[in-house]
Design an enzyme around this catalytic site. Structure first.
Site, PDB file in Angstrom:
ATOM      1  N   HIS A   1     -91.605  -3.142   6.857  1.00 35.36           N
ATOM      2  CA  HIS A   1     -92.760  -3.295   7.734  1.00 35.36           C
ATOM      3  C   HIS A   1     -93.432  -1.933   7.866  1.00 35.36           C
ATOM      4  O   HIS A   1     -92.777  -0.915   8.062  1.00 35.36           O
ATOM      5  CB  HIS A   1     -92.304  -3.799   9.102  1.00 35.36           C
ATOM      6  CG  HIS A   1     -93.398  -3.804  10.114  1.00 35.36           C
ATOM      7  ND1 HIS A   1     -94.620  -4.370   9.855  1.00 35.36           N
ATOM      8  CD2 HIS A   1     -93.461  -3.299  11.368  1.00 35.36           C
ATOM      9  CE1 HIS A   1     -95.393  -4.224  10.922  1.00 35.36           C
ATOM     10  NE2 HIS A   1     -94.719  -3.576  11.846  1.00 35.36           N
TER      11      HIS A   1
ATOM     12  N   CYS B   1     -94.603  -8.634  14.439  1.00 37.65           N
ATOM     13  CA  CYS B   1     -94.454  -7.884  13.184  1.00 37.65           C
ATOM     14  C   CYS B   1     -93.298  -8.391  12.325  1.00 37.65           C
ATOM     15  O   CYS B   1     -93.273  -8.162  11.124  1.00 37.65           O
ATOM     16  CB  CYS B   1     -94.281  -6.398  13.478  1.00 37.65           C
ATOM     17  SG  CYS B   1     -95.704  -5.706  14.332  1.00 37.65           S
TER      18      CYS B   1
ATOM     19  N   ASN C   1    -100.841  -0.634  10.436  1.00 39.58           N
ATOM     20  CA  ASN C   1     -99.868  -1.671  10.763  1.00 39.58           C
ATOM     21  C   ASN C   1    -100.590  -3.021  10.825  1.00 39.58           C
ATOM     22  O   ASN C   1    -101.382  -3.259  11.735  1.00 39.58           O
ATOM     23  CB  ASN C   1     -99.226  -1.332  12.116  1.00 39.58           C
ATOM     24  CG  ASN C   1     -98.169  -2.330  12.541  1.00 39.58           C
ATOM     25  OD1 ASN C   1     -98.078  -3.424  11.986  1.00 39.58           O
ATOM     26  ND2 ASN C   1     -97.389  -1.965  13.538  1.00 39.58           N
TER      27      ASN C   1
HETATM   28  O1  UT7 Z   1     -95.123  -2.850  14.600  1.00 35.43           O
HETATM   29  C1  UT7 Z   1     -94.275  -2.933  15.685  1.00 35.43           C
HETATM   30  C2  UT7 Z   1     -93.477  -1.743  15.805  1.00 35.43           C
HETATM   31  N1  UT7 Z   1     -94.287  -0.643  16.254  1.00 35.43           N
HETATM   32  C3  UT7 Z   1     -93.877   0.553  16.015  1.00 35.43           C
HETATM   33  O2  UT7 Z   1     -92.881   0.673  15.359  1.00 35.43           O
HETATM   34  C4  UT7 Z   1     -94.591   1.724  16.626  1.00 35.43           C
HETATM   35  C5  UT7 Z   1     -93.563   2.725  17.038  1.00 35.43           C
HETATM   36  N2  UT7 Z   1     -94.076   3.922  17.644  1.00 35.43           N
HETATM   37  C6  UT7 Z   1     -94.780   4.864  16.975  1.00 35.43           C
HETATM   38  O3  UT7 Z   1     -95.078   4.698  15.819  1.00 35.43           O
HETATM   39  C7  UT7 Z   1     -95.095   6.158  17.679  1.00 35.43           C
HETATM   40  O4  UT7 Z   1     -94.380   6.203  18.885  1.00 35.43           O
HETATM   41  C8  UT7 Z   1     -96.606   6.347  17.966  1.00 35.43           C
HETATM   42  C9  UT7 Z   1     -97.324   6.625  16.671  1.00 35.43           C
HETATM   43  C10 UT7 Z   1     -97.148   5.097  18.629  1.00 35.43           C
HETATM   44  C11 UT7 Z   1     -96.823   7.532  18.901  1.00 35.43           C
HETATM   45  O5  UT7 Z   1     -96.227   8.700  18.385  1.00 35.43           O
HETATM   46  P1  UT7 Z   1     -95.344   9.633  19.327  1.00 35.43           P
HETATM   47  O6  UT7 Z   1     -94.953  10.789  18.518  1.00 35.43           O
HETATM   48  O7  UT7 Z   1     -94.253   8.766  19.893  1.00 35.43           O
HETATM   49  O8  UT7 Z   1     -96.403  10.094  20.434  1.00 35.43           O
HETATM   50  P2  UT7 Z   1     -96.404   9.823  22.005  1.00 35.43           P
HETATM   51  O9  UT7 Z   1     -96.694   8.402  22.294  1.00 35.43           O
HETATM   52  O10 UT7 Z   1     -95.165  10.429  22.597  1.00 35.43           O
HETATM   53  O11 UT7 Z   1     -97.674  10.693  22.414  1.00 35.43           O
HETATM   54  C12 UT7 Z   1     -97.700  12.114  22.197  1.00 35.43           C
HETATM   55  C13 UT7 Z   1     -99.042  12.647  22.664  1.00 35.43           C
HETATM   56  C14 UT7 Z   1     -99.440  12.188  24.068  1.00 35.43           C
HETATM   57  O12 UT7 Z   1    -100.059  13.308  24.699  1.00 35.43           O
HETATM   58  P3  UT7 Z   1     -99.235  14.199  25.769  1.00 35.43           P
HETATM   59  O13 UT7 Z   1     -98.849  13.236  26.855  1.00 35.43           O
HETATM   60  O14 UT7 Z   1     -98.061  14.732  25.002  1.00 35.43           O
HETATM   61  O15 UT7 Z   1    -100.244  15.215  26.170  1.00 35.43           O
HETATM   62  C15 UT7 Z   1    -100.480  11.127  23.844  1.00 35.43           C
HETATM   63  O16 UT7 Z   1    -101.404  11.023  24.894  1.00 35.43           O
HETATM   64  O17 UT7 Z   1    -100.099  12.193  21.804  1.00 35.43           O
HETATM   65  C16 UT7 Z   1    -101.158  11.629  22.596  1.00 35.43           C
HETATM   66  N3  UT7 Z   1    -101.812  10.565  21.833  1.00 35.43           N
HETATM   67  C17 UT7 Z   1    -102.831  10.781  20.996  1.00 35.43           C
HETATM   68  N4  UT7 Z   1    -103.526  11.876  20.664  1.00 35.43           N
HETATM   69  C18 UT7 Z   1    -104.519  11.770  19.769  1.00 35.43           C
HETATM   70  C19 UT7 Z   1    -101.492   9.246  21.790  1.00 35.43           C
HETATM   71  N5  UT7 Z   1    -102.296   8.600  20.951  1.00 35.43           N
HETATM   72  C20 UT7 Z   1    -103.140   9.532  20.443  1.00 35.43           C
HETATM   73  C21 UT7 Z   1    -104.197   9.469  19.520  1.00 35.43           C
HETATM   74  N6  UT7 Z   1    -104.850  10.603  19.210  1.00 35.43           N
HETATM   75  N7  UT7 Z   1    -104.558   8.312  18.903  1.00 35.43           N
END
Ligand code: UT7
Length: 319
Positions: free
Chosen positions: A246, A114, A276
């Protein structure tokens, strides 16, 4: 007078097919509500069988050349940033070169995921200011859809395909790239990676990410590197007109701007429309804001990105 690399044209290209969150939710266990609330993403473009990193890159480059009013034959350097090349080799930069009908120039790919466009821009800037090149095409192009695990909802909803390009020209004066800063810390390889490669599995692999840990590092590293480049340029935050970040997550864009004391209306946001697009996201966002008239000649823009490696970087540009 100082010899600088000036952005004299921008361009972009998107695959024809646009996919909404609702359409994704038909095949992936997710929802429009979750994706919008956690990321700000509403749509992404997905490449068709005839669309590749090189074809999208060449289309964005043609647009940038047209905007610059420069013939492809005047280009002496092509740097293409990508994590999804058409082939392991030759470079996608040389494929774009052939598509543009340029028979002899320097052409190579840069792999910094990225942050790839910031890395490519910094290298092109160094080559132009040193006199090694006069007119460069710097391209970010990706077909991330090809390396996504479409059964992993934690990653497949986040990414999209696309390309963006700039033409840099050596000019004497105040305009151009004022400073750049690049960083990498390979201790974090396992937080964002592809689980394959030519030298390990002999396969291409799929994207894997520990999203919440990447998020935490992203806000800290991006705020730090933006502060670093602004200071290196001898400017203050008040001198910045625009941030072209980004486009990974709207929450990261908001948190980083807040940390630096910038208003949210100074931040160019396209993540809602494109998701992204990795190395393509910064030049794509730049092109959109130049074309819609927000970013004007003479204004100061800070470009920044962070990605797998980790790698991260920023640049201050007087447009
Ligand atoms: O480009 C390179 C750099 N990349 C980034 O900067 C990405 C950085 N990270 C992020 O943008 C965020 O961490 C994400 C968008 C990837 C995830 O958001 P989050 O608030 O950190 O969520 P999480 O990974 O902690 O997941 C929360 C919950 C989980 O469920 P439980 O364990 O709390 O029951 C996941 O299983 O959301 C669930 N989950 C989803 N639910 C519905 C994860 N993906 C999905 C989904 N739809 N697509």
């Amino acid at each position: 007078m100082t010899r600088r690399a000036v952005i004299v044209g921008t361009g972009s290209a998107m695959p024809e097919r646009r996919v909404s969150n609702a359409e994704l939710a038909e095949t992936v266990d997710t929802s429009d509500e979750w994706i919008v609330a956690r990321t700000g993403i509403k749509y992404r473009h997905i490449a068709g069988p005839e669309e590749t990193t090189a074809t999208l890159g060449a289309a964005s480059a043609k647009e940038a050349l047209a905007a610059a009013g420069i013939d492809a034959s005047a280009i002496d350097l092509i740097i293409l940033a990508t994590a999804t090349p058409d082939q392991t080799f030759p470079s996608s930069a040389t494929k774009v070169q052939a598509m543009l009908g340029i028979n002899d120039c320097i052409a190579f790919d840069v792999a910094a995921v990225c942050s790839g466009f910031l890395y490519a821009l910094s290298v092109a800037n160094a080559m132009i200011t040193s006199g090694a090149a006069n007119r460069a095409l710097v391209i970010g192009s990706e077909t991330f859809s090809r390396i996504l695990d479409w059964e992993d909802r934690a990653t497949c909803v986040l990414f999209g395909d696309g390309a963006g390009a700039v033409v840099l020209e050596a000019q004497e004066g105040d305009r151009g790239i004022l400073t750049t800063a690049l960083h990498a810390d390979g201790r974090y390889n396992d937080l964002l990676y592809v689980d394959g490669g030519p030298s390990t599995t002999g396969t291409v692999g799929k994207v894997r990410m520990k999203g919440s840990e990447v998020f935490r590092h992203a806000v800290t590293n991006l705020a730090a590197v933006m502060g670093e480049v602004v200071e290196k340029a001898g400017l203050s935050v008040d001198d910045i007109d625009w941030v072209v970040p980004h486009q990974a997550n709207l929450r990261i864009l908001d948190a980083t701007a807040r940390k630096l004391g910038l208003a949210s209306n100074q931040v160019i946001v396209t993540v809602d429309q494109h998701a992204n697009t990795s190395a393509a996201s910064v030049p794509l966002a730049l092109d959109i804001a130049v074309k819609d008239g927000r970013i004007k000649a003479g204004q100061v823009a800070v470009l920044e990105a962070m990605g797998g490696g980790f790698t991260w970087g920023a640049a201050v540009i007087r447009m």
